[in-house]
Design a protein around this motif. Structure first.
Motif, PDB file in Angstrom:
ATOM      1  N   ASN A 273     -14.276 -26.964 -18.683  1.00 37.56           N
ATOM      2  CA  ASN A 273     -15.648 -27.467 -18.585  1.00 37.56           C
ATOM      3  C   ASN A 273     -16.511 -26.374 -17.968  1.00 37.56           C
ATOM      4  N   SER A 274     -17.488 -25.878 -18.718  1.00 38.42           N
ATOM      5  CA  SER A 274     -18.248 -24.687 -18.302  1.00 38.42           C
ATOM      6  C   SER A 274     -19.112 -24.910 -17.080  1.00 38.42           C
ATOM      7  N   VAL A 275     -19.323 -26.167 -16.673  1.00 42.84           N
ATOM      8  CA  VAL A 275     -20.175 -26.407 -15.512  1.00 42.84           C
ATOM      9  C   VAL A 275     -19.380 -26.425 -14.211  1.00 42.84           C
ATOM     10  N   ILE A 276     -18.058 -26.246 -14.304  1.00 40.80           N
ATOM     11  CA  ILE A 276     -17.202 -26.250 -13.115  1.00 40.80           C
ATOM     12  C   ILE A 276     -16.663 -24.842 -12.863  1.00 40.80           C
ATOM     13  N   SER A 277     -16.701 -24.418 -11.618  1.00 43.69           N
ATOM     14  CA  SER A 277     -16.153 -23.116 -11.238  1.00 43.69           C
ATOM     15  C   SER A 277     -15.649 -23.208  -9.802  1.00 43.69           C
ATOM     16  N   ASN A 278     -15.019 -22.144  -9.328  1.00 48.54           N
ATOM     17  CA  ASN A 278     -14.503 -22.143  -7.965  1.00 48.54           C
ATOM     18  C   ASN A 278     -15.199 -21.067  -7.141  1.00 48.54           C
ATOM     19  N   VAL A 279     -15.373 -21.338  -5.857  1.00 46.39           N
ATOM     20  CA  VAL A 279     -16.045 -20.413  -4.963  1.00 46.39           C
ATOM     21  C   VAL A 279     -15.045 -19.389  -4.443  1.00 46.39           C
ATOM     22  N   CYS A 280     -15.562 -18.219  -4.049  1.00 43.58           N
ATOM     23  CA  CYS A 280     -14.694 -17.184  -3.470  1.00 43.58           C
ATOM     24  C   CYS A 280     -14.556 -17.403  -1.963  1.00 43.58           C
ATOM     25  N   LEU A 281     -13.415 -17.010  -1.427  1.00 42.43           N
ATOM     26  CA  LEU A 281     -13.232 -16.958   0.021  1.00 42.43           C
ATOM     27  C   LEU A 281     -13.711 -15.599   0.532  1.00 42.43           C
ATOM     28  N   PRO A 282     -14.031 -15.489   1.817  1.00 45.75           N
ATOM     29  CA  PRO A 282     -14.532 -14.208   2.352  1.00 45.75           C
ATOM     30  C   PRO A 282     -13.542 -13.073   2.130  1.00 45.75           C
ATOM     31  N   ASN A 283     -14.082 -11.932   1.714  1.00 44.24           N
ATOM     32  CA  ASN A 283     -13.265 -10.757   1.478  1.00 44.24           C
ATOM     33  C   ASN A 283     -13.408  -9.824   2.678  1.00 44.24           C
ATOM     34  N   ILE A 284     -12.742 -10.170   3.747  1.00 44.69           N
ATOM     35  CA  ILE A 284     -12.901  -9.443   5.009  1.00 44.69           C
ATOM     36  C   ILE A 284     -12.383  -8.011   4.896  1.00 44.69           C
ATOM     37  N   ASP A 285     -11.393  -7.778   4.025  1.00 46.00           N
ATOM     38  CA  ASP A 285     -10.820  -6.445   3.890  1.00 46.00           C
ATOM     39  C   ASP A 285     -11.860  -5.415   3.483  1.00 46.00           C
ATOM     40  N   LYS A 286     -12.908  -5.873   2.750  1.00 40.86           N
ATOM     41  CA  LYS A 286     -13.933  -4.957   2.278  1.00 40.86           C
ATOM     42  C   LYS A 286     -15.153  -4.973   3.176  1.00 40.86           C
ATOM     43  N   SER A 287     -15.049  -5.606   4.321  1.00 40.45           N
ATOM     44  CA  SER A 287     -16.169  -5.681   5.249  1.00 40.45           C
ATOM     45  C   SER A 287     -15.857  -4.855   6.492  1.00 40.45           C
ATOM     46  N   PHE A 288     -16.893  -4.259   7.062  1.00 37.23           N
ATOM     47  CA  PHE A 288     -16.728  -3.498   8.297  1.00 37.23           C
ATOM     48  C   PHE A 288     -16.792  -4.396   9.532  1.00 37.23           C
ATOM     49  N   LEU A 289     -16.998  -5.690   9.314  1.00 37.85           N
ATOM     50  CA  LEU A 289     -17.152  -6.621  10.424  1.00 37.85           C
ATOM     51  C   LEU A 289     -15.815  -7.249  10.785  1.00 37.85           C
ATOM     52  N   ARG A 290     -15.676  -7.605  12.036  1.00 39.02           N
ATOM     53  CA  ARG A 290     -14.539  -8.395  12.444  1.00 39.02           C
ATOM     54  C   ARG A 290     -14.727  -9.836  11.967  1.00 39.02           C
ATOM     55  N   ARG A 291     -13.646 -10.578  11.903  1.00 39.11           N
ATOM     56  CA  ARG A 291     -13.699 -11.944  11.389  1.00 39.11           C
ATOM     57  C   ARG A 291     -14.707 -12.794  12.137  1.00 39.11           C
ATOM     58  N   GLU A 292     -14.769 -12.659  13.482  1.00 37.85           N
ATOM     59  CA  GLU A 292     -15.671 -13.496  14.272  1.00 37.85           C
ATOM     60  C   GLU A 292     -17.128 -13.051  14.147  1.00 37.85           C
ATOM     61  N   GLU A 293     -17.397 -11.935  13.449  1.00 43.36           N
ATOM     62  CA  GLU A 293     -18.767 -11.472  13.253  1.00 43.36           C
ATOM     63  C   GLU A 293     -19.249 -11.714  11.822  1.00 43.36           C
ATOM     64  N   TYR A 294     -18.426 -12.399  11.054  1.00 43.04           N
ATOM     65  CA  TYR A 294     -18.742 -12.578   9.640  1.00 43.04           C
ATOM     66  C   TYR A 294     -19.179 -14.008   9.366  1.00 43.04           C
ATOM     67  N   PRO A 295     -20.326 -14.253   8.753  1.00 41.73           N
ATOM     68  CA  PRO A 295     -21.275 -13.273   8.224  1.00 41.73           C
ATOM     69  C   PRO A 295     -22.128 -12.623   9.323  1.00 41.73           C
ATOM     70  N   ASP A 296     -22.657 -11.453   9.042  1.00 37.84           N
ATOM     71  CA  ASP A 296     -23.435 -10.702  10.014  1.00 37.84           C
ATOM     72  C   ASP A 296     -24.715 -11.453  10.378  1.00 37.84           C
ATOM     73  N   VAL A 297     -25.174 -11.300  11.618  1.00 39.70           N
ATOM     74  CA  VAL A 297     -26.435 -11.919  12.046  1.00 39.70           C
ATOM     75  C   VAL A 297     -27.576 -11.426  11.153  1.00 39.70           C
ATOM     76  N   GLY A 298     -28.414 -12.344  10.726  1.00 37.37           N
ATOM     77  CA  GLY A 298     -29.535 -12.010   9.851  1.00 37.37           C
ATOM     78  C   GLY A 298     -29.202 -12.051   8.371  1.00 37.37           C
TER      79      GLY A 298
END
Length: 535
Positions: A430-455
């Motif tokens: 069914n083309s109207v259904i999809s799944n969301v991604c989980l955070p890709n922390i490995d590609k982020s310079f932030l620590r887990r507790e800082e993700y998402p970045d302020v602002g």
């Protein structure tokens, strides 16, 4: 002699003024013609209609009381105003009655099986004030008292655009059982009709009332005295063109009734032809690429509204992308989501009643907040996906297993997260259904507790109440853009209890947020042209 000529001329002028106009219809037309021809005088304030000269007129009723007007589109659908559908949950008590001249007669009566309120209907300004009702069983169109109205035939009017149809000064007719006087609560038993004229958006009678002239227009007469009134809402405003009647307007709102210097405001049907045809032909509520963007927002540029943000998704991504791109404005307080832009949104329900939002992780699992899962939900709960309307459930699944975080604290709402295993896999074809991604922390310079970045700009979606003291959820999926807020900010520090596992979001000055919690509906952030779920 001169006196006799003068009297004769006065008589001729009187005849011209009062001579009724008879409209002879093309008997071969498939729409826009009734059993009897319409005859209209120039009487100020309207007049009773010729019996059965408007075979498509609908009485939209709550229990047995007339509530609004409408028009027959075909044997399965009628059209009315969105503001007539004041409560989607009580639609079961509404019926439509057609094929009658008097309210006291029954005619053909049908209940309503499905409601298509325009997804961008705005109650405060009456923009997109249009709805289509699917009937529980087909009307009998072999009944000579019942006929269907024509939609605007713009292929025959190529000299001007949709926002100019009907043309200024066109002679139009509105019919209905609305009040004859604004302060008189009683409704006439006999169907009434009145001739008005389309008025320029720049005219003083119109310019201060109309919100969006591309999808609304004004009609009336210069000195007042002719207008639709309460009870006429949703009824047809018609143009006689090519020997048949076309539905060019839907009665929307006005300043009392027939006041001097005030015109009635009507929904411009020509702007909604593709939306209406999708419903009539496919039974689906879709805004396709040919839908005028003015329907989406009031001010436009090129293909999208001014000040809107367009999120063009990577179509090859395995998660975080839906059928349509997301388009978000900067409207304070949020807005209705564009159809099919949030394919992972889930409605967590108890006995078919929406309780909380959630997100699809894959075909077997949905994520939500732990506080949503009380005993009743666990015992009688289900998940609905693939729809923007609570009243129109898509794929519905029960859940076979529940994983509430082992350290969930219901007092502090810490570790407020849960995963539901569905009883059977979702149909991702069914083309109207999809799944969301989980955070890709490995590609982020932030620590887990800082993700998402302020602002960071994040988007929250859901069917939550639209204001804090409201008692009912929105029937249509809402979206709102906010920014993540520092844990030390005064708007956050007094509410958050553990910034390593919680964060705040909102806007300066308020006006945007989810109801009743810091964040419990799906909160999304776009990264690498796909949407991820932030928690």
């Amino acid at each position: 002699m001169f006196f006799i000529l003068f009297v004769y001329l006065l008589h001729l002028i009187s005849l011209c003024i009062t001579q009724p106009t008879s409209y002879t219809c093309d008997p071969l037309s498939s729409c826009g013609c009734s059993k009897e021809r319409a005859v209209l005088s120039k009487i100020v304030g309207g007049e009773p209609a010729v019996p059965h000269s408007w075979g498509w007129i609908v009485s939209f009723r709550r229990y047995l009381d007339h509530k609004c007007g409408g028009a027959v589109l075909n044997e399965n659908y009628v059209i009315t105003a969105a503001h007539c559908i004041d409560d989607i949950n009580t639609i079961i008590s509404n019926t439509v009655s057609v094929g009658k001249h008097q309210l006291s007669r029954s005619g053909q009566i049908r209940s309503i099986s499905k409601v298509f309120v325009h997804p961008y209907y705005k109650k405060s300004t009456f923009e997109n004030d249009i709805a289509v009702l699917q009937l529980s069983s087909p009307l009998n169109l072999s009944d000579p008292l019942v006929s269907k109205i024509c939609l605007p035939n713009l292929t025959e009017t190529t000299s001007f655009d949709v926002p100019e149809y009907p043309r200024v000064n066109s002679s139009l007719v509105v019919v209905g059982w609305g009040r004859l006087l604004f302060r008189n609560d009683s409704l006439p038993d006999i169907l009434q009709q009145v001739t008005v004229r389309a008025i320029s958006k720049n005219h003083h009678m119109c310019s201060e009332s109309i919100q969006n002239p591309e999808i609304q227009f004004c009609a009336g007469i210069d000195n007042g005295g002719k207008d639709s009134c309460q009870g006429d809402s949703g009824g047809p405003l018609m143009l006689f063109s090519n020997n048949r009647w076309e539905l060019v307007g839907i009665v929307s709102f006005g300043n009392e009734c027939a006041l001097p210097n005030h015109a009635g405001i009507y929904t411009r049907v020509a702007a909604y032809q593709n939306w209406i045809k999708n419903i009539l032909e496919k039974g689906i509520d879709v805004l396709d690429t040919t839908t005028p963007i003015s329907i989406l927002k009031t001010t436009t540029t090129n293909s999208y509204p001014i000040n809107s943000k367009i999120y063009k998704c990577n179509s090859s991504a395995q998660c975080g992308c839906s059928k349509n791109w997301a388009v978000l404005s900067k409207i304070v307080g949020g807005e209705i989501a564009r159809p099919n832009t949030w394919g992972w949104i889930a409605s967590i329900r108890r006995n078919s009643l929406h309780i909380c939002g959630g997100s699809i992780l894959n075909k077997n699992y949905v994520i939500t907040a732990a506080h949503c899962l009380n005993f009743d939900v666990l015992r009688q709960g289900s998940v609905s996906v693939g729809t923007e309307r609570l009243s129109q459930p898509g794929q519905v699944q029960s859940f076979s297993e529940v994983f509430i975080h082992p350290n969930y604290d219901h007092r502090l709402l810490q570790n407020d997260i849960a995963i539901l295993k569905l009883s059977s896999p979702l149909d991702f074809s069914n083309s109207v259904i999809s799944n969301v991604c989980l955070p890709n922390i490995d590609k982020s310079f932030l620590r887990r507790e800082e993700y998402p970045d302020v602002g960071s700009t994040v988007v929250s979606i859901g069917w939550g109440t639209l204001y804090s003291n409201a008692s009912k959820a929105s029937d249509t999926l809402q979206q709102v853009t906010v920014s993540t807020v520092a844990k030390t900010h005064w708007t956050c520090s007094g509410s958050i209890t553990n910034p390593e596992i919680q964060f705040c979001a909102g806007v300066n000055g308020g006006g945007k947020g989810t109801s009743f919690s810091v964040y419990s509906d799906s909160t999304n952030i776009q990264q690498n042209r796909k949407t991820i779920f932030a928690f």
